[in-house]
Design a protein around this motif. Structure first.
Motif, PDB file in Angstrom:
ATOM      1  N   UNK A 274      40.786  57.337  48.619  1.00 42.16           N
ATOM      2  CA  UNK A 274      41.185  56.246  48.411  1.00 42.16           C
ATOM      3  C   UNK A 274      41.520  55.829  46.838  1.00 42.16           C
ATOM      4  N   UNK A 275      42.101  54.601  46.836  1.00 42.49           N
ATOM      5  CA  UNK A 275      42.403  54.085  45.304  1.00 42.49           C
ATOM      6  C   UNK A 275      41.136  53.735  44.693  1.00 42.49           C
ATOM      7  N   UNK A 276      41.522  53.915  43.271  1.00 46.77           N
ATOM      8  CA  UNK A 276      40.642  53.242  42.077  1.00 46.77           C
ATOM      9  C   UNK A 276      41.255  52.204  41.311  1.00 46.77           C
ATOM     10  N   UNK A 277      40.592  51.055  41.244  1.00 42.85           N
ATOM     11  CA  UNK A 277      41.043  49.942  40.616  1.00 42.85           C
ATOM     12  C   UNK A 277      40.037  49.727  39.287  1.00 42.85           C
ATOM     13  N   UNK A 278      40.634  49.727  38.305  1.00 46.14           N
ATOM     14  CA  UNK A 278      39.788  49.135  36.933  1.00 46.14           C
ATOM     15  C   UNK A 278      40.533  47.634  36.443  1.00 46.14           C
ATOM     16  N   UNK A 279      39.708  46.821  36.574  1.00 46.62           N
ATOM     17  CA  UNK A 279      39.918  45.423  35.806  1.00 46.62           C
ATOM     18  C   UNK A 279      39.098  45.221  34.574  1.00 46.62           C
ATOM     19  N   UNK A 280      39.943  44.730  33.691  1.00 50.69           N
ATOM     20  CA  UNK A 280      39.346  44.386  32.409  1.00 50.69           C
ATOM     21  C   UNK A 280      38.058  43.051  32.699  1.00 50.69           C
ATOM     22  N   UNK A 281      37.242  42.828  31.836  1.00 46.10           N
ATOM     23  CA  UNK A 281      35.875  42.052  32.153  1.00 46.10           C
ATOM     24  C   UNK A 281      36.532  40.697  32.192  1.00 46.10           C
TER      25      UNK A 281
END
Length: 363
Positions: A274-281
């Motif tokens: 599945x996907x990996x999502x990284x979001x800034x704080x």
């Protein structure tokens, strides 16, 4: 400490190609659900050879071998591990028989891949890994999640410090099961914890390290197994993981690893491709790695590739999932079971009549 800014794209996975690792000869101990999917995955996606199967009866072994085109069928675990054409044994029996099957395999000088959990508790996991080390053979728990390309992306994000100081892990795993599924049977070490909970505690101890304190609450089913558990683990530096497993209801089965600079999200189900999502704080930027692999158990072959890669390199355990990591996870689950009053029937000593069968249960 300087925190790297989010890149325009997340790093690609570094998992080995199927053609880049030695082609080992596999013997499968067990003829249940997970065994059949493991064999099908190897046959569809690798050059690994499944050459033999062992079960408690000749009829069961013969039927499994015929359905998957396996050359030899053995009516006992002892016969399977004695097969001179087998390099590595995949132990796919019910949980309470993992210790017996693994000890038979390493005692016969075979490398071994043991379905999760490695043992019913940390002591059993220690016994298996110690025996493998003495025999000089490779041993690994088949925690396939950590060996997926998806999780190598996560590994690189963590190693690069993109999340900053990681403080929190949130994860749940919930599926609904009805009797007579084996997960509801106390005689087979059923319950939510060893089948489903092990995924969330593995994620937490992998990302944050061993649990220093554990708090747990939960409920039992009418059949006498743990139905659901809510767990709060404290880790080094007071980092916290909040975890949940249930076999009573279907839940989002998603996971989050959150740091001071960014948050990594694994849309559910988190334990499969599945996907990996990284979001800034501050929520102003987000970057996603999209997994090309389809969701499902067809990706079980990645654990076999790790075994073959390590054996080819002369390693006795995987640097990506060493025995100590499996023991750390089981130590946390041991405390959960203690607090909830969950017990498992004693593991029988190794015998030639090793039972077989794994149900779906998130394996």
């Amino acid at each position: 400490m300087s925190i790297p800014s989010l890149p325009d794209a997340l790093p690609g996975p570094r998992r080995p190609r199927p053609s880049s690792v030695p082609s080992l000869r596999w013997g499968v101990l067990g003829t249940g659900w997970i065994a059949s999917r493991f064999v099908a995955s190897l046959q569809a996606s690798t050059t690994q050879q499944v050459v033999a199967v062992g079960s408690r009866t000749q009829a069961s072994a013969d039927a499994f071998a015929a359905s998957l085109g396996i050359a030899r069928a053995h009516a006992s675990a002892e016969a399977l591990v004695a097969d001179a054409e087998v390099d590595v044994v995949y132990v796919a029996t019910p949980h309470h028989l993992h210790l017996a099957g693994a000890l038979l395999a390493v005692g016969a000088g075979k490398h071994v891949l043991v379905e999760k959990p490695l043992g019913l508790n940390a002591a059993e996991a220690q016994a298996i890994s110690d025996a493998a080390a003495r025999a000089g053979v490779f041993c690994m728990e088949a925690m396939w999640t950590l060996l997926l390309p998806r999780f190598d992306v996560v590994r690189q994000v963590l190693d690069a410090g993109l999340l900053g100081d990681v403080r929190t892990v949130l994860a749940d795993h919930g599926e609904h099961f009805e009797w007579p599924h084996r997960i509801l049977d106390p005689a087979l070490a059923g319950g939510s914890l060893l089948d489903l909970g092990t995924y969330v505690t593995t994620l937490a101890t992998w990302a944050l390290g061993p649990a220093t304190t554990v708090q747990a609450t939960g409920e039992m089913t009418g059949t006498g197994v743990n139905g659901q558990a809510a767990m709060v683990l404290t880790h080094a530096g007071d980092a916290t993981s909040v975890l949940h497993s249930t076999l009573l209801t279907r839940t989002p089965t998603a996971a989050t690893i959150a740091g001071t600079a960014a948050t990594l999200t694994l849309p559910g189900p988190f334990f499969v491709p599945g996907d990996v999502v990284v979001t800034s704080a501050d929520g102003s930027r987000s970057v996603t790695w999209t997994d090309p692999e389809p969701i499902g158990h067809g990706a079980l072959f990645h654990s076999a590739l790790e075994v073959a890669h390590c054996v080819g390199e002369g390693l006795l355990e995987s640097p990506l999932h060493p025995a100590a990591a499996a023991r750390t996870n089981l130590a946390a689950l041991d405390e959960v079971t203690r607090q909830l009053g969950v017990t498992y029937a004693p593991t029988p000593a190794p015998t030639p009549n090793t039972s077989s069968g794994h149900g779906a249960a998130g394996c």
